[in-house]
Write an enzyme that holds these catalytic residues in place. Sequence first.
Site, mmCIF file in Angstrom:
data_model
loop_
_atom_site.group_PDB
_atom_site.id
_atom_site.type_symbol
_atom_site.label_atom_id
_atom_site.label_comp_id
_atom_site.label_asym_id
_atom_site.label_seq_id
_atom_site.Cartn_x
_atom_site.Cartn_y
_atom_site.Cartn_z
ATOM 1 N N TYR A 14 9.282 -2.329 -6.158
ATOM 2 C CA TYR A 14 8.956 -1.235 -5.242
ATOM 3 C C TYR A 14 9.970 -0.101 -5.403
ATOM 4 O O TYR A 14 9.605 1.085 -5.389
ATOM 5 C CB TYR A 14 8.938 -1.741 -3.796
ATOM 6 C CG TYR A 14 7.817 -2.731 -3.538
ATOM 7 C CD1 TYR A 14 6.534 -2.283 -3.226
ATOM 8 C CD2 TYR A 14 8.030 -4.097 -3.621
ATOM 9 C CE1 TYR A 14 5.507 -3.185 -3.006
ATOM 10 C CE2 TYR A 14 7.013 -5.005 -3.406
ATOM 11 C CZ TYR A 14 5.744 -4.549 -3.089
ATOM 12 O OH TYR A 14 4.725 -5.442 -2.881
ATOM 13 N N ASN A 63 -4.137 0.656 -1.654
ATOM 14 C CA ASN A 63 -4.797 0.963 -2.935
ATOM 15 C C ASN A 63 -6.305 0.713 -2.846
ATOM 16 O O ASN A 63 -6.734 -0.425 -2.677
ATOM 17 C CB ASN A 63 -4.181 0.075 -4.026
ATOM 18 C CG ASN A 63 -4.837 0.287 -5.385
ATOM 19 O OD1 ASN A 63 -5.597 1.245 -5.567
ATOM 20 N ND2 ASN A 63 -4.530 -0.605 -6.325
ATOM 21 N N CYS A 88 -1.765 -2.459 -8.814
ATOM 22 C CA CYS A 88 -0.684 -2.573 -7.842
ATOM 23 C C CYS A 88 -0.141 -4.008 -7.790
ATOM 24 O O CYS A 88 0.927 -4.237 -7.229
ATOM 25 C CB CYS A 88 -1.153 -2.099 -6.465
ATOM 26 S SG CYS A 88 -2.528 -3.045 -5.816
ATOM 27 N N HIS A 89 -0.880 -4.937 -8.386
ATOM 28 C CA HIS A 89 -0.360 -6.317 -8.434
ATOM 29 C C HIS A 89 0.880 -6.419 -9.333
ATOM 30 O O HIS A 89 1.579 -7.425 -9.308
ATOM 31 C CB HIS A 89 -1.450 -7.283 -8.918
ATOM 32 C CG HIS A 89 -2.023 -6.944 -10.265
ATOM 33 N ND1 HIS A 89 -3.073 -6.075 -10.423
ATOM 34 C CD2 HIS A 89 -1.666 -7.337 -11.523
ATOM 35 C CE1 HIS A 89 -3.370 -5.966 -11.719
ATOM 36 N NE2 HIS A 89 -2.521 -6.717 -12.404
ATOM 37 N N GLU A 119 -2.063 -12.052 -16.912
ATOM 38 C CA GLU A 119 -1.480 -11.041 -17.793
ATOM 39 C C GLU A 119 -0.292 -11.562 -18.586
ATOM 40 O O GLU A 119 0.021 -11.043 -19.660
ATOM 41 C CB GLU A 119 -1.067 -9.813 -16.973
ATOM 42 C CG GLU A 119 -2.263 -9.109 -16.362
ATOM 43 C CD GLU A 119 -1.911 -7.777 -15.715
ATOM 44 O OE1 GLU A 119 -0.747 -7.346 -15.812
ATOM 45 O OE2 GLU A 119 -2.818 -7.173 -15.111
#
Lengths: 185, 160
Positions: free
Chosen positions: A125, A148, A156-157, A183
Site C-alpha cells: 500500500y 475498485n 488490486c489483488h 499468478e
Amino acid sequence: MTVDLAMTNRFIERAEAKGLVDVAVATMDSPVGTLLLMATPRGLVRIAFDHENRDEVLGDVATRLSPRILDAPRRLDAVRRQLDRYFAGTLRDFDVPLDWSLTGEFARKVLRRTARIPYGSVASYADVAVGVGTPRGYRAVGNALGSNPIPVVVPCHRVVRTGGAIGGYGGGLPRKRWLLALETG
Amino acid sequence: MSTVKATALPPFQFVFEQHANAVLTFLRGSIGASEAEDCFQETMLSALRAYPRLGDGSNLRGWLLTIARCKAIDAHRARARRPSPVADPDPGAVVDAHLEPDDGLWDQVRGLPSKQRKAVVLRFAGDKSYPEIAAAMSTTQDSARQSVHEGLKKLRRELR
C-alpha cells in the site's frame, strides 16, 4: 403469450445497433465464482463477484451511470475470452478498454498505478501511495483499492501490506489468495 | 450524503423482464399475432430510447402499454393504407388489456363479426377513443361508434 429468446435477442441486437444500450451486462463462470461483467461503449466498467447481489449491482450502476442497462453479452465477448485465458494461466496482461466512470479522481490514479504492477508480483500500500504522490496517504490508497469497480482486470489483488501480510480484498481474502497463487504459479 | 429518489428508474433489463410479456400479449390482442412482434420491437425500442428522460418510474407497465397503444394505432393506419386487404387480427389472440380472468367474455368477442370485433377490441383492450378507432379502421367516427354499439349489443345477448 410470452416473449421468447429469439425475440429478446432480436431486441438486444437492434438496441445495440441503434446505440441504445448504455451498459451491457454479461456473466461468466470462473474459478473464483460467477462473475458479473458490465461494459459501456467506452469499455469495461464493472466486475462483480457473486457475493454481491446482481440486482443491487445493476441498480447501483443504473443510478450512477444510466438506467439503459441490458443483458447484452456480446459486447463482453473479448473480455470474457481474456478472463478465461487469465484464469487458465495463459494470459498475463489484459488488453481491453476500461471505462473509469465509476471511480473518482484519486481512486482512478491509484487504480491506474495498480494496473502497472506486473503479473506475478506484488506491491505494498505504501509503494502505491508513493507512486501516486501521496506517500502518507496509504490509508486512502487502501480505500481506493477496496472500491475498485473492476477487480481482477485492474489487479488490486497485487497490493499487500508492507512486510508481506496479505492485507484486505473487496472480494474476500480467499479470492485474493487464489489469484496471487495463480499468478505465482 | 446520498439522496434516494422514491421513483428512481430501475435498470431497463428489469423492466423488460417484468413487463415484456404483458406488452406482447396486449399487442397480439389489439393488432393480431402476425404484426404483434414488429410492434413489440418498436415499442420496446421507443421505450428504451425515452427511458432515461422518464421522470417517474412508478407505473412502468402503464407507460409501456401507452407506447404499445400508439404503435398499434400506427400499425392499424399503415395496414389501412395498404392497397390489398390483409388478414384480420388473429381472433385467437384477442385478450383483455388488463390480463385478468374474463369469464369467457373474450371468447365471445372472438366470435363477433370482423368489424364489430375490431372496434370492440380497439375500444376496450386498446382503450382507444372513437376518433382513433375510426382512423385505425379507415372509417367514420359514427360508423366506429355503431360497430362498438352493435358488438356490445350482441355480446350482451349472448352472455345473458
